[in-house]
Scaffold this active site. Structure first.
Site, PDB file in Angstrom:
ATOM      1  N   LYS A  11      48.939  47.512  31.626  1.00 46.17           N
ATOM      2  CA  LYS A  11      48.160  46.073  31.730  1.00 46.17           C
ATOM      3  C   LYS A  11      46.560  46.785  32.722  1.00 46.17           C
ATOM      4  O   LYS A  11      47.025  46.922  33.716  1.00 46.17           O
ATOM      5  CB  LYS A  11      48.560  44.927  32.389  1.00 46.17           C
ATOM      6  N   CYS A  27      38.506  55.151  45.616  1.00 39.11           N
ATOM      7  CA  CYS A  27      39.388  54.699  46.408  1.00 39.11           C
ATOM      8  C   CYS A  27      39.191  56.077  47.582  1.00 39.11           C
ATOM      9  O   CYS A  27      39.556  55.489  48.631  1.00 39.11           O
ATOM     10  CB  CYS A  27      40.113  54.282  46.028  1.00 39.11           C
ATOM     11  N   GLU A  47      36.931  48.104  53.262  1.00 44.29           N
ATOM     12  CA  GLU A  47      37.048  49.012  52.275  1.00 44.29           C
ATOM     13  C   GLU A  47      35.465  48.289  51.686  1.00 44.29           C
ATOM     14  O   GLU A  47      35.400  46.870  51.285  1.00 44.29           O
ATOM     15  CB  GLU A  47      37.775  49.344  50.598  1.00 44.29           C
ATOM     16  N   GLU A 106      49.470  53.421  44.807  1.00 42.29           N
ATOM     17  CA  GLU A 106      48.262  53.596  44.785  1.00 42.29           C
ATOM     18  C   GLU A 106      46.840  52.268  44.762  1.00 42.29           C
ATOM     19  O   GLU A 106      46.498  52.042  44.346  1.00 42.29           O
ATOM     20  CB  GLU A 106      48.095  54.436  43.766  1.00 42.29           C
TER      21      GLU A 106
HETATM   22  P1  NAD Z   1      43.261  44.897  41.868  1.00 42.57           P
HETATM   23  O1  NAD Z   1      44.188  45.236  42.839  1.00 42.57           O
HETATM   24  O2  NAD Z   1      42.595  43.678  42.075  1.00 42.57           O
HETATM   25  O3  NAD Z   1      43.534  45.009  40.819  1.00 42.57           O
HETATM   26  C1  NAD Z   1      43.931  46.151  40.703  1.00 42.57           C
HETATM   27  C2  NAD Z   1      44.314  45.066  38.519  1.00 42.57           C
HETATM   28  O4  NAD Z   1      45.986  44.831  39.506  1.00 42.57           O
HETATM   29  C3  NAD Z   1      43.945  44.451  37.420  1.00 42.57           C
HETATM   30  O5  NAD Z   1      44.383  45.520  36.526  1.00 42.57           O
HETATM   31  C4  NAD Z   1      44.473  43.114  37.805  1.00 42.57           C
HETATM   32  O6  NAD Z   1      43.868  42.258  36.605  1.00 42.57           O
HETATM   33  C5  NAD Z   1      45.759  42.940  38.522  1.00 42.57           C
HETATM   34  N1  NAD Z   1      46.264  42.217  39.074  1.00 42.57           N
HETATM   35  C6  NAD Z   1      45.303  40.611  40.053  1.00 42.57           C
HETATM   36  N2  NAD Z   1      45.750  40.570  40.069  1.00 42.57           N
HETATM   37  C7  NAD Z   1      47.410  40.478  40.293  1.00 42.57           C
HETATM   38  C8  NAD Z   1      48.733  40.171  40.317  1.00 42.57           C
HETATM   39  N3  NAD Z   1      48.762  38.980  41.196  1.00 42.57           N
HETATM   40  N4  NAD Z   1      49.959  40.482  39.905  1.00 42.57           N
HETATM   41  C9  NAD Z   1      50.138  41.330  39.258  1.00 42.57           C
HETATM   42  N5  NAD Z   1      48.423  41.797  38.755  1.00 42.57           N
HETATM   43  C10 NAD Z   1      47.729  41.782  39.667  1.00 42.57           C
HETATM   44  O7  NAD Z   1      41.618  46.305  41.821  1.00 42.57           O
HETATM   45  P2  NAD Z   1      40.221  45.871  41.822  1.00 42.57           P
HETATM   46  O8  NAD Z   1      39.229  45.562  42.103  1.00 42.57           O
HETATM   47  O9  NAD Z   1      40.416  46.465  39.731  1.00 42.57           O
HETATM   48  O10 NAD Z   1      40.189  47.665  41.848  1.00 42.57           O
HETATM   49  C11 NAD Z   1      40.010  48.378  43.319  1.00 42.57           C
HETATM   50  C12 NAD Z   1      41.258  48.687  44.836  1.00 42.57           C
HETATM   51  O11 NAD Z   1      41.977  49.856  43.039  1.00 42.57           O
HETATM   52  C13 NAD Z   1      40.532  49.121  45.805  1.00 42.57           C
HETATM   53  O12 NAD Z   1      40.733  48.776  46.323  1.00 42.57           O
HETATM   54  C14 NAD Z   1      40.935  50.770  45.604  1.00 42.57           C
HETATM   55  O13 NAD Z   1      41.029  51.663  46.338  1.00 42.57           O
HETATM   56  C15 NAD Z   1      42.204  50.648  44.454  1.00 42.57           C
HETATM   57  N6  NAD Z   1      42.098  52.189  43.981  1.00 42.57           N
HETATM   58  C16 NAD Z   1      42.891  52.786  44.356  1.00 42.57           C
HETATM   59  C17 NAD Z   1      43.417  54.170  44.028  1.00 42.57           C
HETATM   60  C18 NAD Z   1      44.052  54.589  44.537  1.00 42.57           C
HETATM   61  O14 NAD Z   1      44.676  56.131  43.877  1.00 42.57           O
HETATM   62  N7  NAD Z   1      44.862  54.932  45.588  1.00 42.57           N
HETATM   63  C19 NAD Z   1      42.693  54.294  42.446  1.00 42.57           C
HETATM   64  C20 NAD Z   1      41.488  53.637  42.215  1.00 42.57           C
HETATM   65  C21 NAD Z   1      41.526  52.087  42.830  1.00 42.57           C
END
Ligand code: NAD
Length: 489
Positions: free
Chosen positions: A186, A295, A392, A261
């Site tokens: 997803k 990130c 962040e 992650e």
């Molecule tokens: P997010 O957590 O809002 O969303 C990530 C994914 O989770 C999306 O596909 C979203 O649709 C889904 N999602 C949202 N609510 C959900 C739920 N209740 N249950 C299941 N899935 C759900 O994050 P984002 O805004 O897309 O990405 C930014 C974040 O990701 C930042 O915090 C960044 O640091 C982190 N990030 C971490 C890494 C790493 O490798 N550590 C890499 C890239 C981004």
């Protein structure tokens, strides 16, 4: 490099506005769709199905059925298919980079690098498939032998973010398939097309139906089914710490393997003895890449007293030269932010910093281009009570904190619940080892601001998550150890 229009990308079949379940392109059961916009122009680029639990359930069933035969393929067969997938991406880098820029906004040169990095991860795990070795261990019994085998865990659920929509998924899908697992993916609703692209690639290289399934839709509903369904044996998630913790809790009842992650709040420490040119250039790459929406981006610059003013001046000069614009325009170094919510968060962090004595040296406000463009920003005199010190920002803001002793720098860098990436700049060898040992972080760049590569383990400690992606370790989370005690010998 060649730039492609949306019409060309769609005509070539790379951008799919449907979901992929059991080898078929399908709509949501109730026909619901969700619009996806180009962040640079805020114009509609396509629509995706908005699916929920029922479609997710079917995709998991398809993946479970496919697992029976896929897990019995040889490592060489799986390596061959993944190798072809990597090559297909490499053969189409420019058109795929254009698709990424349309949905995510980053400059096309950066998008091309991301596509290439994704292909490199796929290639890496294609090669790792043939090195999933077992073990024969010295036995305490004279008439027995101990064998340890590694087996695929089963169906994997993968949820990914919008900031690196292609490369983040490559290091989930490729190790899963290499290990013999099947997968339900997803991607983020903001950047779904680079996730659906994996279904296009799987179909083109001939990966059997049901092995790769891609759904777009309601994160909460899809996530609830993926975590509750006992057929899913592993969840791999990249995204915010908030959602990661939720999925961790939801997975407890079915005792799944987990890779998380999550968010970061990376520090960069610049010591007095640093090479100033190197520190500034790496600060630019490490902070402003992808408009600061990375990130592993530096969120906090700790700069030692003796070099603080020179570093601030040079960084400001360099930041003021940066060209902001549409990712398709020549020379653009910084594209738009992903959406208005991201812009509001950046504004809030800057306002908070200013209200607590922060001095704006560059930028500080929305860019004249409008939409979600934001000026690259440098703030001096940052202090620990500012929001930017703890959260962040995920935007193009460099906050500079001053410190005096090495100990103070280390303690300040560690004063966060996150521990994904950290960076420091010094020319002192003894200090290099002292500081590297003291910093609480999964990854450390020493005199280096960009460190991601398939050869190295990527991942964090503390609230930044569990598990590692990439490297020889990145496949372990997709495998179970099985111990065989062979008696009567
Ligand atoms: P997010 O957590 O809002 O969303 C990530 C994914 O989770 C999306 O596909 C979203 O649709 C889904 N999602 C949202 N609510 C959900 C739920 N209740 N249950 C299941 N899935 C759900 O994050 P984002 O805004 O897309 O990405 C930014 C974040 O990701 C930042 O915090 C960044 O640091 C982190 N990030 C971490 C890494 C790493 O490798 N550590 C890499 C890239 C981004």
């Amino acid at each position: 490099m060649t730039r492609y229009t949306l019409e060309q990308i769609k005509a070539a079949g790379w951008l799919k506005e449907a979901n992929y379940i059991d080898g078929r392109w399908v709509a949501a059961d109730d026909g619901r769709v969700y619009g996806v916009d180009d962040p640079a122009t805020e114009k509609r680029i396509g629509e995706i199905p908005w699916v929920g639990a029922a479609e997710t359930h079917r995709a998991i069933d398809a993946a479970q059925t496919a697992f029976t035969s896929w897990s019995m393929t040889t490592a060489g067969e799986r390596a061959g298919l993944l190798g072809r997938m990597a090559q297909l991406v490499r053969d189409n880098l420019d058109i795929l980079a254009s698709m990424l820029t349309f949905e995510q906004g980053k400059p096309v040169a950066e998008a091309r690098n991301e596509m290439k990095l994704g292909a490199d991860y796929i290639q890496w795990f294609a090669e790792e498939a043939r090195r999933i070795n077992g073990e024969i261990v010295p036995s305490p019994w004279k008439d027995r032998q101990i064998l340890v085998t590694r087996e695929p865990v089963g169906v994997v659920g993968a949820i990914s973010p919008w900031n690196f929509p292609f490369s983040m998924l490559s290091r989930k899908i490729a190790p899963a398939l290499a290990a013999g697992c099947t997968i339900v993916i997803k991607p983020s609703e903001f950047t779904p097309f680079c996730g659906l692209l994996y279904a296009v690639l799987a179909e083109k290289v001939g990966i059997p139906a049901g092995v790769v399934n891609v759904l777009t839709g309601d994160g909460a509903a899809v996530g609830a089914e993926l975590t509750a369904n006992p057929l899913v044996r592993k969840i791999t998630f990249t995204g915010s710490t908030r959602v990661g913790k939720l999925l961790y809790k939801q997975s407890a009842d079915t005792m799944k393997k987990l890779s998380m992650e999550l968010g970061g709040n990376a520090p960069t420490i610049v010591f007095d003895d640093a090479d100033l040119d190197l520190a500034v250039e790496n600060a630019i790459a490490g902070k402003f890449r992808n408009s600061g929406q990375t990130c592993v981006c530096t969120n906090r610059f700790y700069v030692q007293d003796g070099i603080y003013d020179a570093f601030a001046e040079r960084l400001t000069e360099r930041v003021q030269q940066m060209k902001v614009g549409n990712g398709f325009d020549d020379g653009t170094e910084q594209g738009p932010l992903i959406n208005q919510a991201a812009v509001k968060k950046v504004e809030a962090h800057i306002q908070d910093a200013q209200s607590k004595g922060g001095r704006i040296l560059a930028g500080g406000k929305r860019h004249a281009l409008g939409a979600t463009f934001f000026e690259p920003t440098v703030i001096a005199d940052a202090t620990p009570d500012m929001v930017i010190a703890h959260e962040e920002t995920f935007g193009p803001v460099a906050a500079l904190f001053r410190f005096k002793t090495e100990r103070e720098g280390i303690d300040a860098a560690n004063s966060t619940e996150f521990g994904l990436a950290a960076y420091f700049f010094t020319r002192d060898l003894a200090r290099t080892f002292r500081v590297a040992r003291a910093i609480q972080s999964g990854m450390i760049g020493i005199n280096a601001g960009v460190i991601t590569t398939p050869e190295a383990p990527f991942g964090g400690v503390k609230d930044s998550g569990i598990g590692r992606e990439g490297s020889t370790h990145g496949i372990e989370d997709y495998l179970n150890l099985k111990y065989l005690s062979l008696g009567g010998l």
